[in-house]
Design a protein around this motif. Sequence first.
Motif, PDB file in Angstrom:
ATOM      1  N   ALA A 280      53.748  92.448  71.384  1.00  0.00           N
ATOM      2  CA  ALA A 280      54.089  91.625  70.223  1.00  0.00           C
ATOM      3  C   ALA A 280      54.188  92.510  68.988  1.00  0.00           C
ATOM      4  O   ALA A 280      53.359  93.392  68.772  1.00  0.00           O
ATOM      5  N   VAL A 281      55.215  92.272  68.163  1.00  0.00           N
ATOM      6  CA  VAL A 281      55.408  93.046  66.932  1.00  0.00           C
ATOM      7  C   VAL A 281      55.316  92.171  65.690  1.00  0.00           C
ATOM      8  O   VAL A 281      55.372  92.680  64.573  1.00  0.00           O
ATOM      9  N   ALA A 282      55.170  90.860  65.877  1.00  0.00           N
ATOM     10  CA  ALA A 282      54.990  89.940  64.759  1.00  0.00           C
ATOM     11  C   ALA A 282      54.435  88.638  65.318  1.00  0.00           C
ATOM     12  O   ALA A 282      54.533  88.365  66.523  1.00  0.00           O
ATOM     13  N   GLY A 283      53.857  87.841  64.443  1.00  0.00           N
ATOM     14  CA  GLY A 283      53.339  86.552  64.870  1.00  0.00           C
ATOM     15  C   GLY A 283      52.115  86.144  64.078  1.00  0.00           C
ATOM     16  O   GLY A 283      51.541  86.931  63.315  1.00  0.00           O
ATOM     17  N   ASP A 284      51.709  84.861  64.253  1.00  0.00           N
ATOM     18  CA  ASP A 284      50.556  84.331  63.531  1.00  0.00           C
ATOM     19  C   ASP A 284      49.357  84.079  64.437  1.00  0.00           C
ATOM     20  O   ASP A 284      48.334  83.567  63.973  1.00  0.00           O
ATOM     21  N   GLY A 285      49.474  84.420  65.715  1.00  0.00           N
ATOM     22  CA  GLY A 285      48.364  84.218  66.637  1.00  0.00           C
ATOM     23  C   GLY A 285      48.214  82.797  67.125  1.00  0.00           C
ATOM     24  O   GLY A 285      47.272  82.497  67.874  1.00  0.00           O
ATOM     25  N   ARG A 287      51.207  79.702  66.543  1.00  0.00           N
ATOM     26  CA  ARG A 287      52.453  78.980  66.789  1.00  0.00           C
ATOM     27  C   ARG A 287      53.661  79.873  67.045  1.00  0.00           C
ATOM     28  O   ARG A 287      54.644  79.415  67.631  1.00  0.00           O
ATOM     29  N   ALA A 288      53.633  81.128  66.605  1.00  0.00           N
ATOM     30  CA  ALA A 288      54.830  81.976  66.670  1.00  0.00           C
ATOM     31  C   ALA A 288      54.463  83.394  67.085  1.00  0.00           C
ATOM     32  O   ALA A 288      53.374  83.885  66.779  1.00  0.00           O
ATOM     33  N   ALA A 289      55.403  84.028  67.786  1.00  0.00           N
ATOM     34  CA  ALA A 289      55.232  85.432  68.166  1.00  0.00           C
ATOM     35  C   ALA A 289      56.600  86.037  68.415  1.00  0.00           C
ATOM     36  O   ALA A 289      57.526  85.370  68.883  1.00  0.00           O
ATOM     37  N   THR A 290      56.719  87.311  68.065  1.00  0.00           N
ATOM     38  CA  THR A 290      57.928  88.085  68.355  1.00  0.00           C
ATOM     39  C   THR A 290      57.538  89.247  69.254  1.00  0.00           C
ATOM     40  O   THR A 290      56.635  90.016  68.917  1.00  0.00           O
ATOM     41  N   PHE A 291      58.215  89.365  70.396  1.00  0.00           N
ATOM     42  CA  PHE A 291      57.915  90.396  71.385  1.00  0.00           C
ATOM     43  C   PHE A 291      59.028  91.435  71.385  1.00  0.00           C
ATOM     44  O   PHE A 291      60.210  91.100  71.371  1.00  0.00           O
ATOM     45  N   ARG A 292      58.657  92.698  71.430  1.00  0.00           N
ATOM     46  CA  ARG A 292      59.616  93.771  71.589  1.00  0.00           C
ATOM     47  C   ARG A 292      59.968  93.883  73.072  1.00  0.00           C
ATOM     48  O   ARG A 292      59.087  93.988  73.922  1.00  0.00           O
ATOM     49  N   LEU A 293      61.252  93.823  73.388  1.00  0.00           N
ATOM     50  CA  LEU A 293      61.714  93.963  74.763  1.00  0.00           C
ATOM     51  C   LEU A 293      62.216  95.382  74.975  1.00  0.00           C
ATOM     52  O   LEU A 293      62.995  95.901  74.172  1.00  0.00           O
ATOM     53  N   HIS A 303      61.906  86.143  69.939  1.00  0.00           N
ATOM     54  CA  HIS A 303      61.081  85.365  69.018  1.00  0.00           C
ATOM     55  C   HIS A 303      60.878  83.970  69.584  1.00  0.00           C
ATOM     56  O   HIS A 303      61.839  83.275  69.949  1.00  0.00           O
ATOM     57  N   LEU A 304      59.614  83.538  69.654  1.00  0.00           N
ATOM     58  CA  LEU A 304      59.261  82.227  70.197  1.00  0.00           C
ATOM     59  C   LEU A 304      58.390  81.476  69.203  1.00  0.00           C
ATOM     60  O   LEU A 304      57.522  82.051  68.556  1.00  0.00           O
TER      61      LEU A 304
END
Length: 329
Positions: A280-285, A287-293, A303-304
């Motif tokens: 994960a490279v971003a997110g709030d822990g 509701r949201a997270a961005t994963f590096r593929l 981004h989810l």
Amino acid sequence: SAGHPLSRATRREMQQPSVTFDVAVEFASPEAEPDLEGGAYGFGLFALEDLRWGRLVGHSGGYPGFGSNMRWHPASGVGVMAMANGRYAPAALLVRDLLRSLLEAEVRPARRVAAASATVAARAAVERLLERWDDDEAGALFAMNVELDDPLPRRRTAIERLRAVHGPLRPDDEEPALSRSPFQLEWWLRGERGRVQVEILLDPELPPRVQTLNLTSVPEPPRELVAAAERIVAALDCRDGEAPTWPRDLPVDTAVDRRRLERSMRAAEARFGRIHLGPAVAGDGDRAATFRLRCARGRLDLHLERDPGRATLTRIELRPAPAAAPDFD
């Protein structure tokens, strides 16, 4: 080099952009990475900015009876020259393709930007402050603007919150540190509960001091989002040759355009090749997270966002990373 008719300063000046020209984009195939080349004419040489190889320098030449072209890659020192006995012989494309072949074969490694010794020492000092704050060390480390930008007591409180969120932090060996200049550095630290990205920039004082400190907290994503990311990446891995489709066991909100989503998945599989789930490279822990593929070709983020109360995904995006030339020295 010794004995060269022009000084290094003069040669650098010849490569300084003066008059820009149009950007050219070429695709070898629909799924291939683009060959993007832009640049400018300097004081006697063309300075080209290639999306894959960074700075290239060259020039053509010719008169009735001959034609020539030269092009080289300053970061590796590899160059190609072509001379032909034809009137203004078009050698530029030949030289371009030969140089690309040599760079792809890595006949000589390119020089990456390396952090200066002062920057490496500043990194160690920042990591000590993240482990245990010390007013005297902070005062000696930071330039005067740091206190003005954000008072040190507030920075200390922010670092204490980071430790509370993530636990003890240590360097993340899976993510190499990157420098865009000898006095800039960014790296990742991993904790018991997520990661922190750190960026520092030193000022031009003697000795240099840290004028910028950025800390980006990325809490550990909830298990539900990690599991969803794993299912999506598995769906993108189409070894049987079929087009990727959305996993049926992943519920999505009615506002999500499933057709558009599956078009993005098909385009990502064709454009980026084999895809593996990264950190994960971003997110709030929550509701949201961005994963590096990690992809065979290029960089892609997933981004989810979710609605915890309804156990559905409310937003799904596959985002190609911005195209940028590599940071070569």
